[in-house]
Design a protein around this motif. Structure first.
Motif, PDB file in Angstrom:
ATOM      1  N   GLU A  77       0.840  -1.194   0.000  1.00 42.49           N
ATOM      2  CA  GLU A  77       0.000   0.000   0.000  1.00 42.49           C
ATOM      3  C   GLU A  77       0.878   1.247   0.000  1.00 42.49           C
ATOM      4  O   GLU A  77       0.665   2.182  -0.745  1.00 42.49           O
ATOM      5  N   ARG A  78       1.892   1.245   0.896  1.00 40.14           N
ATOM      6  CA  ARG A  78       2.836   2.367   0.939  1.00 40.14           C
ATOM      7  C   ARG A  78       4.086   1.965   1.719  1.00 40.14           C
ATOM      8  O   ARG A  78       4.093   0.958   2.427  1.00 40.14           O
ATOM      9  N   VAL A  79       5.122   2.785   1.589  1.00 39.30           N
ATOM     10  CA  VAL A  79       6.367   2.609   2.331  1.00 39.30           C
ATOM     11  C   VAL A  79       6.655   3.927   3.034  1.00 39.30           C
ATOM     12  O   VAL A  79       6.664   4.981   2.393  1.00 39.30           O
ATOM     13  N   ASP A  80       6.846   3.868   4.340  1.00 39.61           N
ATOM     14  CA  ASP A  80       7.191   5.055   5.121  1.00 39.61           C
ATOM     15  C   ASP A  80       8.600   4.887   5.659  1.00 39.61           C
ATOM     16  O   ASP A  80       9.041   3.768   5.939  1.00 39.61           O
ATOM     17  N   VAL A  81       9.280   5.999   5.825  1.00 37.50           N
ATOM     18  CA  VAL A  81      10.626   5.982   6.393  1.00 37.50           C
ATOM     19  C   VAL A  81      10.614   6.810   7.668  1.00 37.50           C
ATOM     20  O   VAL A  81      10.174   7.955   7.668  1.00 37.50           O
ATOM     21  N   LEU A  82      11.064   6.195   8.754  1.00 37.72           N
ATOM     22  CA  LEU A  82      11.179   6.881  10.036  1.00 37.72           C
ATOM     23  C   LEU A  82      12.655   7.041  10.347  1.00 37.72           C
ATOM     24  O   LEU A  82      13.450   6.140  10.082  1.00 37.72           O
ATOM     25  N   LYS A  83      13.019   8.165  10.922  1.00 32.43           N
ATOM     26  CA  LYS A  83      14.415   8.359  11.312  1.00 32.43           C
ATOM     27  C   LYS A  83      14.479   9.181  12.585  1.00 32.43           C
ATOM     28  O   LYS A  83      13.486   9.776  13.007  1.00 32.43           O
ATOM     29  N   GLY A  84      15.635   9.150  13.182  1.00 32.94           N
ATOM     30  CA  GLY A  84      15.850   9.941  14.382  1.00 32.94           C
ATOM     31  C   GLY A  84      15.032   9.483  15.569  1.00 32.94           C
ATOM     32  O   GLY A  84      14.782   8.299  15.771  1.00 32.94           O
ATOM     33  N   LYS A  85      14.593  10.463  16.348  1.00 32.66           N
ATOM     34  CA  LYS A  85      13.876  10.163  17.593  1.00 32.66           C
ATOM     35  C   LYS A  85      12.572   9.416  17.363  1.00 32.66           C
ATOM     36  O   LYS A  85      12.200   8.564  18.158  1.00 32.66           O
ATOM     37  N   GLU A  88      13.433   5.789  17.050  1.00 35.73           N
ATOM     38  CA  GLU A  88      13.918   5.236  18.313  1.00 35.73           C
ATOM     39  C   GLU A  88      12.811   5.124  19.357  1.00 35.73           C
ATOM     40  O   GLU A  88      12.814   4.189  20.158  1.00 35.73           O
ATOM     41  N   GLU A  89      11.867   6.055  19.363  1.00 30.83           N
ATOM     42  CA  GLU A  89      10.772   5.994  20.326  1.00 30.83           C
ATOM     43  C   GLU A  89       9.913   4.753  20.120  1.00 30.83           C
ATOM     44  O   GLU A  89       9.457   4.137  21.073  1.00 30.83           O
ATOM     45  N   ILE A  90       9.703   4.386  18.880  1.00 33.02           N
ATOM     46  CA  ILE A  90       8.851   3.240  18.581  1.00 33.02           C
ATOM     47  C   ILE A  90       9.626   1.929  18.637  1.00 33.02           C
ATOM     48  O   ILE A  90       9.155   0.947  19.202  1.00 33.02           O
ATOM     49  N   GLY A  95      15.945   0.954  16.069  1.00 33.91           N
ATOM     50  CA  GLY A  95      15.438   1.989  15.166  1.00 33.91           C
ATOM     51  C   GLY A  95      16.384   3.158  14.998  1.00 33.91           C
ATOM     52  O   GLY A  95      16.119   4.069  14.226  1.00 33.91           O
ATOM     53  N   GLY A  96      17.507   3.115  15.693  1.00 33.29           N
ATOM     54  CA  GLY A  96      18.465   4.215  15.656  1.00 33.29           C
ATOM     55  C   GLY A  96      19.071   4.482  14.291  1.00 33.29           C
ATOM     56  O   GLY A  96      19.501   5.598  14.002  1.00 33.29           O
ATOM     57  N   ASN A  97      19.112   3.488  13.435  1.00 38.51           N
ATOM     58  CA  ASN A  97      19.656   3.661  12.081  1.00 38.51           C
ATOM     59  C   ASN A  97      18.556   3.940  11.060  1.00 38.51           C
ATOM     60  O   ASN A  97      18.788   3.883   9.866  1.00 38.51           O
ATOM     61  N   GLY A  98      17.379   4.209  11.539  1.00 38.34           N
ATOM     62  CA  GLY A  98      16.242   4.456  10.654  1.00 38.34           C
ATOM     63  C   GLY A  98      15.399   3.202  10.494  1.00 38.34           C
ATOM     64  O   GLY A  98      15.852   2.090  10.750  1.00 38.34           O
ATOM     65  N   VAL A  99      14.166   3.404  10.080  1.00 35.70           N
ATOM     66  CA  VAL A  99      13.229   2.299   9.907  1.00 35.70           C
ATOM     67  C   VAL A  99      12.522   2.466   8.566  1.00 35.70           C
ATOM     68  O   VAL A  99      12.039   3.556   8.250  1.00 35.70           O
TER      69      VAL A  99
END
Length: 125
Positions: A77-85, A88-90, A95-99
């Motif tokens: 459906e989609r691809v999301d990129v998480l980075k930073g805090k 790491e919060e999730i 997750g420190g190197n990105g998700v």
């Protein structure tokens, strides 16, 4: 199917502002054609990899690099990129190197079947 992992890496590189894709000559050509202004020198952190996760409602399941080989791009459906805090919060330290978060289509039977298979072996977050 073989383009999902390189594509996810390229997305992460473009969003983060660094060229995580620098280890692959094919991706270097793509980056140079896009003229993003991203760093084009050698990538110094080759062992640093983002965490790849598939989401099901509110549950997250980490998948290994080889978990991508069975994903049909039509299922996504989609691809999301998480980075930073936020990453790491999730996902904590991993997750420190990105998700790279992959959300599969809810109404695709084959995608649902793949997801049930992944849930048996993947790490839940």
């Amino acid at each position: 199917m073989k383009y999902i992992l390189p594509s996810a890496t390229l997305i992460l590189a473009l969003i983060s502002g660094n060229a995580a894709a620098q280890g692959n000559p094919e991706e270097q050509k793509i980056m140079s054609k896009m003229n993003t202004g991203a760093y084009t020198g050698p990538f110094l952190y080759k062992d640093v990899k983002p965490l790849y996760v598939i989401q099901d409602d509110l549950d997250f399941y980490a998948i290994e690099d080889n978990g991508f080989k069975d994903i049909d791009p039509d299922w996504i459906e989609r691809v999301d990129v998480l980075k930073g805090k936020s990453a790491e919060e999730i996902f904590g330290e991993r997750g420190g190197n990105g998700v790279v978060l992959i959300i599969l289509k809810e109404d695709d039977k084959a995608a649902r079947k793949y997801f049930r298979k992944i849930k048996k072996t993947a790490t839940k977050y």
